[in-house]
Design a protein around this motif. Structure first.
Motif, PDB file in Angstrom:
ATOM      1  N   SER A 264       0.837  -1.200   0.000  1.00  0.00           N
ATOM      2  CA  SER A 264       0.000   0.000   0.000  1.00  0.00           C
ATOM      3  C   SER A 264       0.870   1.248   0.000  1.00  0.00           C
ATOM      4  N   VAL A 265       0.236   2.355  -0.383  1.00  0.00           N
ATOM      5  CA  VAL A 265       0.942   3.629  -0.448  1.00  0.00           C
ATOM      6  C   VAL A 265       0.138   4.646   0.346  1.00  0.00           C
ATOM      7  N   GLU A 266       0.835   5.401   1.199  1.00  0.00           N
ATOM      8  CA  GLU A 266       0.140   6.423   1.994  1.00  0.00           C
ATOM      9  C   GLU A 266       0.830   7.761   1.831  1.00  0.00           C
ATOM     10  N   LEU A 267       0.009   8.799   2.039  1.00  0.00           N
ATOM     11  CA  LEU A 267       0.490  10.166   1.877  1.00  0.00           C
ATOM     12  C   LEU A 267       0.255  10.908   3.191  1.00  0.00           C
ATOM     13  N   PHE A 268       1.270  11.591   3.708  1.00  0.00           N
ATOM     14  CA  PHE A 268       1.112  12.358   4.949  1.00  0.00           C
ATOM     15  C   PHE A 268       1.525  13.795   4.701  1.00  0.00           C
ATOM     16  N   THR A 319      15.511   5.107  -5.423  1.00  0.00           N
ATOM     17  CA  THR A 319      16.505   4.975  -4.357  1.00  0.00           C
ATOM     18  C   THR A 319      17.904   4.906  -4.940  1.00  0.00           C
ATOM     19  N   ARG A 320      18.017   4.387  -6.165  1.00  0.00           N
ATOM     20  CA  ARG A 320      19.344   4.272  -6.769  1.00  0.00           C
ATOM     21  C   ARG A 320      19.925   5.647  -7.053  1.00  0.00           C
ATOM     22  N   ASP A 321      19.064   6.539  -7.579  1.00  0.00           N
ATOM     23  CA  ASP A 321      19.536   7.898  -7.853  1.00  0.00           C
ATOM     24  C   ASP A 321      20.007   8.564  -6.574  1.00  0.00           C
ATOM     25  N   ALA A 322      19.320   8.232  -5.467  1.00  0.00           N
ATOM     26  CA  ALA A 322      19.646   8.874  -4.199  1.00  0.00           C
ATOM     27  C   ALA A 322      20.815   8.191  -3.507  1.00  0.00           C
ATOM     28  N   GLY A 323      21.275   7.078  -4.057  1.00  0.00           N
ATOM     29  CA  GLY A 323      22.413   6.371  -3.468  1.00  0.00           C
ATOM     30  C   GLY A 323      22.019   5.493  -2.294  1.00  0.00           C
ATOM     31  N   LEU A 324      20.706   5.237  -2.133  1.00  0.00           N
ATOM     32  CA  LEU A 324      20.251   4.357  -1.062  1.00  0.00           C
ATOM     33  C   LEU A 324      20.170   2.943  -1.619  1.00  0.00           C
ATOM     34  N   LEU A 325      21.156   2.107  -1.243  1.00  0.00           N
ATOM     35  CA  LEU A 325      21.227   0.774  -1.835  1.00  0.00           C
ATOM     36  C   LEU A 325      21.271  -0.297  -0.761  1.00  0.00           C
ATOM     37  N   PRO A 326      20.110  -0.710  -0.255  1.00  0.00           N
ATOM     38  CA  PRO A 326      20.108  -1.778   0.750  1.00  0.00           C
ATOM     39  C   PRO A 326      20.645  -3.065   0.135  1.00  0.00           C
ATOM     40  N   ASP A 327      21.478  -3.791   0.884  1.00  0.00           N
ATOM     41  CA  ASP A 327      22.073  -5.023   0.355  1.00  0.00           C
ATOM     42  C   ASP A 327      21.010  -6.049   0.032  1.00  0.00           C
ATOM     43  N   ALA A 328      20.127  -6.274   1.007  1.00  0.00           N
ATOM     44  CA  ALA A 328      19.053  -7.235   0.781  1.00  0.00           C
ATOM     45  C   ALA A 328      17.874  -6.845   1.654  1.00  0.00           C
ATOM     46  N   ILE A 329      16.680  -7.194   1.182  1.00  0.00           N
ATOM     47  CA  ILE A 329      15.466  -6.852   1.918  1.00  0.00           C
ATOM     48  C   ILE A 329      14.609  -8.095   2.013  1.00  0.00           C
ATOM     49  N   GLU A 330      14.018  -8.286   3.217  1.00  0.00           N
ATOM     50  CA  GLU A 330      13.169  -9.455   3.380  1.00  0.00           C
ATOM     51  C   GLU A 330      12.029  -9.111   4.329  1.00  0.00           C
ATOM     52  N   GLY A 331      10.891  -9.742   4.133  1.00  0.00           N
ATOM     53  CA  GLY A 331       9.757  -9.555   5.030  1.00  0.00           C
ATOM     54  C   GLY A 331       8.999  -8.274   4.748  1.00  0.00           C
ATOM     55  N   ASP A 332       8.250  -7.793   5.790  1.00  0.00           N
ATOM     56  CA  ASP A 332       7.457  -6.581   5.622  1.00  0.00           C
ATOM     57  C   ASP A 332       8.254  -5.366   6.055  1.00  0.00           C
ATOM     58  N   GLY A 333       7.951  -4.235   5.482  1.00  0.00           N
ATOM     59  CA  GLY A 333       8.629  -3.022   5.897  1.00  0.00           C
ATOM     60  C   GLY A 333       8.063  -1.822   5.192  1.00  0.00           C
ATOM     61  N   THR A 334       8.590  -0.674   5.524  1.00  0.00           N
ATOM     62  CA  THR A 334       8.149   0.548   4.852  1.00  0.00           C
ATOM     63  C   THR A 334       9.366   1.336   4.413  1.00  0.00           C
ATOM     64  N   ILE A 335       9.146   2.155   3.437  1.00  0.00           N
ATOM     65  CA  ILE A 335      10.193   3.052   2.979  1.00  0.00           C
ATOM     66  C   ILE A 335       9.525   4.397   2.720  1.00  0.00           C
ATOM     67  N   GLU A 336      10.180   5.465   3.155  1.00  0.00           N
ATOM     68  CA  GLU A 336       9.538   6.781   3.061  1.00  0.00           C
ATOM     69  C   GLU A 336      10.316   7.726   2.166  1.00  0.00           C
ATOM     70  N   ILE A 337       9.574   8.539   1.458  1.00  0.00           N
ATOM     71  CA  ILE A 337      10.181   9.590   0.650  1.00  0.00           C
ATOM     72  C   ILE A 337       9.648  10.918   1.181  1.00  0.00           C
ATOM     73  N   ALA A 338      10.542  11.735   1.691  1.00  0.00           N
ATOM     74  CA  ALA A 338      10.123  13.040   2.208  1.00  0.00           C
ATOM     75  C   ALA A 338      10.292  14.090   1.119  1.00  0.00           C
ATOM     76  N   LEU A 339       9.228  14.811   0.851  1.00  0.00           N
ATOM     77  CA  LEU A 339       9.276  15.850  -0.175  1.00  0.00           C
ATOM     78  C   LEU A 339       9.016  17.189   0.507  1.00  0.00           C
ATOM     79  N   ARG A 340       9.996  18.100   0.410  1.00  0.00           N
ATOM     80  CA  ARG A 340       9.854  19.383   1.106  1.00  0.00           C
ATOM     81  C   ARG A 340       9.240  20.420   0.188  1.00  0.00           C
ATOM     82  N   LYS A 341       8.292  21.186   0.744  1.00  0.00           N
ATOM     83  CA  LYS A 341       7.671  22.307   0.032  1.00  0.00           C
ATOM     84  C   LYS A 341       7.336  21.928  -1.409  1.00  0.00           C
TER      85      LYS A 341
END
Lengths: 396, 265
Positions: A264-268, A319-341
């Motif tokens: 799912s995707v949420e917006l705050f 995430t690649r453009d931002a240089g965020l490169l997790p080695d491996a991901i498993e199970g449930d989780g969330t990832i957030e993108i903060a957008l200012r103004k």
């Protein structure tokens, strides 16, 4: 404008043997009752590419793209019809075809350029340029078998691009190399186009076709099913390709191999804890992606695309453009993108999500229209356009 | 492909030949010495068999008067090996060029030509060593070099023709490769390399040794190198016909088949 290449009613068939005969004995035994079926790779294909155009060829795997390319490049001979090439052509079907592992980078540059049809004096003249473009000055004396695959491709592309063709035919080359290198390739293509040269691009990268091509053809089972404006064609193609994919109740369309999925995707807005579906221009917004990985997925690349309702892409951070490169991901989780103004102006927008492998070639999950949201009038306000650049006006 | 594209790609031919020469003895300690060691070993074996097992007399050079089996053998085996090895390598080189043929448009015949050129350079180096050995044995070869070169050029044309035809056929039927291994052995023994045609009593075999395709070339080389004699006019005419005839026939076959290579590979 003059035609650079004319594909005139080209038909290409392959014999599909029930049993491949390539020994004399088998040929003699099977003589007269050599069973095979005729397979049409291309059927009566006609189009022409004009000078200075960037021309795209799209189609699913096995649609005949590669056969068409090889016919244009003169590697395969059509059974019927004709391909007329009017300018110096360079076809890049594989980077580094003909590289010899034992020879040094320098020797291979000369050999490869010669294979692509370049005279010796010209190679010598451009040698420094080629090496500089590849960025391999320090390694040019070593045998290419000591190169990494990235170095190999860089050197090969540097040679190919410096052969100085008026017509360049490219097959899926953009899929290799790191981001910087891909960027450099794209820049080179734009430079080529600006110099009035013609480029024919065969690719799965639909965005490249949409953004860079002037015209395109769409092949299905060896027949042209569409020709014209790449934007319409790509949309139509994508829709057809997605035909078999899952369409959820909320209107989202999912495709991909599914090892990891966005659930799912949420917006705050402005740090609130309640998810929303609308905000105002200038708000601080957080996009939260919930994912579930059925199995460990190494080095996934998350991305979102925000599109205006009309279809114009506003932004596509990954995430690649931002240089965020997790080695491996498993199970449930969330990832957030903060957008200012957020500078988006009032309107309705769609948000798509994607999870791919590091090379962006394998799609784990692609959720088209994961979320639709509205932007309402905020500060600043502008009547037209998609985004505001926070202008301040001064009367001098 | 037309002759014009072949000429336009002459730079490619040069570089392919260079590659052929440079990569051949990579990672070997003795390097180029290997190209000499093979004929020398053959020479030792056949000399022992010929002189000590069969107790035969070596042929006498006329008018040189040379009577030396090892030199007779080497002057015949070098051009013969050039022929046999070139054809064998060319067959493999077209098949080995599949990656290139399927991806790039270029004159396929250069794959064959480059092998011929590289092997010819090797042959010349080997012959240089032979010339020195001949000089020590009393045969002054120097004035005969132009005639020898003419014979070798005809041999190169002949070899190229066979190599073109067989390497093209091998793309469609891989048997050609294996067939060649057998055929080249058969040719070796029907060619006057380990014997002199004069010693054969069976008439058809003698004619084959003297006037068969490979026999003609080797006999001419023996005339020049071992006997120090001008080959007969008829012989020279025969070499010209064999050289050019085979070359053009091979080129015709190759040109007919090469457009289908990419598809077949």
């Amino acid at each position: 404008m003059a035609n650079v290449i004319e594909v005139d009613h080209v038909t290409k068939t392959f014999k599909v043997h029930s049993e491949k005969v390539n020994s004399l004995k088998a040929a003699i035994v099977a003589r007269g009752r050599n069973r095979y079926e005729e397979f049409y790779a291309l059927r009566d294909v006609s189009f022409e590419v004009r000078e200075g155009e960037m021309f795209g060829v799209i189609g699913h795997n096995g649609s005949g793209k590669s056969t068409l390319l090889k016919c244009m490049a003169g590697i395969l001979q059509p059974n019927a019809g004709e391909v007329r090439v009017h300018q110096r052509m360079s076809a890049l079907l594989e980077l580094g075809a003909g590289f010899h592992p034992e020879l040094s980078g320098r020797d291979n540059v000369f050999l490869n350029a010669a294979i692509l049809g370049m005279p010796r004096r010209e190679i010598a003249k451009r040698f420094d340029e080629i090496v500089e473009f590849s960025g391999l000055q320090a390694f040019i004396g070593s045998p290419v078998k000591t190169y990494s695959s990235g170095m190999y491709v860089r050197l090969a592309f540097a040679v190919a691009i410096n052969v100085d063709p008026n017509l360049l035919i490219i097959d899926e080359i953009l899929a290799v190399g790191d981001v910087t290198f891909q960027q450099r390739c794209l820049e080179k293509f734009v430079e080529f186009r600006n110099e009035g040269r013609t480029i024919i691009l065969v690719t799965h990268a639909m965005n490249t076709v949409k953004e860079m091509c002037d015209r395109a053809v769409w092949l299905t089972h060896g027949v042209i099913t569409g020709e014209g404006d790449p934007s319409d064609l790509v949309d139509e193609y994508t829709e057809t390709m997605l035909g078999g994919n899952v369409r959820a109740d909320d209107g989202s369309i999912r495709r991909g191999s599914g090892e990891i999925q966005i659930t799912s995707v949420e917006l705050f807005v402005n740090g609130d804890t309640e998810p929303v579906k609308r905000f105002r221009t200038g708000d601080d917004v957080t996009v939260r992606l919930h994912y579930r990985a059925q199995q460990p997925v190494s080095r996934p690349v998350f991305g979102i695309t925000i599109e205006q309702l009309g279809g114009a892409t506003v932004t596509t951070p990954t995430t690649r453009d931002a240089g965020l490169l997790p080695d491996a991901i498993e199970g449930d989780g969330t990832i957030e993108i903060a957008l200012r103004k957020v500078p988006m102006l009032p309107g309705t927008y769609d948000l798509h999500t994607s999870i791919t492998d590091f090379n962006l070639s394998h799609v784990y999950d692609h959720l088209q229209m994961a979320l639709r949201f509205d932007v309402m009038t905020g500060k600043p306000y502008e009547m037209g356009g998609v985004v505001t650049l926070h202008p301040s006006w001064h009367l001098a | 492909m037309s002759l014009r594209t072949a000429v336009a790609h002459r730079n490619l031919l040069y570089l392919l030949s260079l590659r052929e020469l440079r990569t051949r003895y990579r990672k070997s300690v003795l390097g180029w010495a290997w190209s000499l060691l093979n004929p020398i070993t053959q020479m030792l074996i056949f000399t022992v068999i010929f002189l000590y097992v069969f107790r035969a007399t070596p042929p006498t050079g006329d008018p040189s008067g040379l009577k030396n089996f090892p030199l007779y053998f080497v002057s015949g085996v070098l051009p013969f090996n050039f022929f046999a090895i070139t054809v064998g390598t060319a067959i493999g080189s077209v098949q080995g060029g599949a990656g290139l043929i399927k991806k790039v448009r270029f004159p396929h015949e250069h794959l064959v030509f480059s092998v011929v050129i590289a092997q010819f350079v090797t042959l010349l180096i080997e012959l240089l060593v032979l010339t020195v050995a001949m000089f020590i044995a009393g045969n002054l070869l120097l004035p005969w070099i132009p005639v020898l070169m003419f014979v070798l050029l005809m041999l190169a044309l002949f070899t190229t023709g066979i190599a073109l035809a067989l390497s093209a056929a091998n793309v469609f039927y891989h048997d050609v490769n294996y067939l060649w291994t057998i055929l080249s052995q058969l040719l070796f023994y029907t060619t006057p390399v380990i014997y002199s045609p004069a010693t054969i009593s069976l008439e058809p075999l003698r004619v084959l040794a003297l006037y068969g395709p490979t026999g003609s070339f080797i006999t001419a080389v023996h005339n020049v190198v071992y006997d120090l004699r001008m080959p007969s006019t008829i012989r020279l005419a025969q070499l010209v016909v064999l050289g050019f005839g085979t070359f053009f026939a091979g080129a015709w076959v190759f040109n007919r088949l090469s457009p289908r290579f990419a598809e077949e590979m």
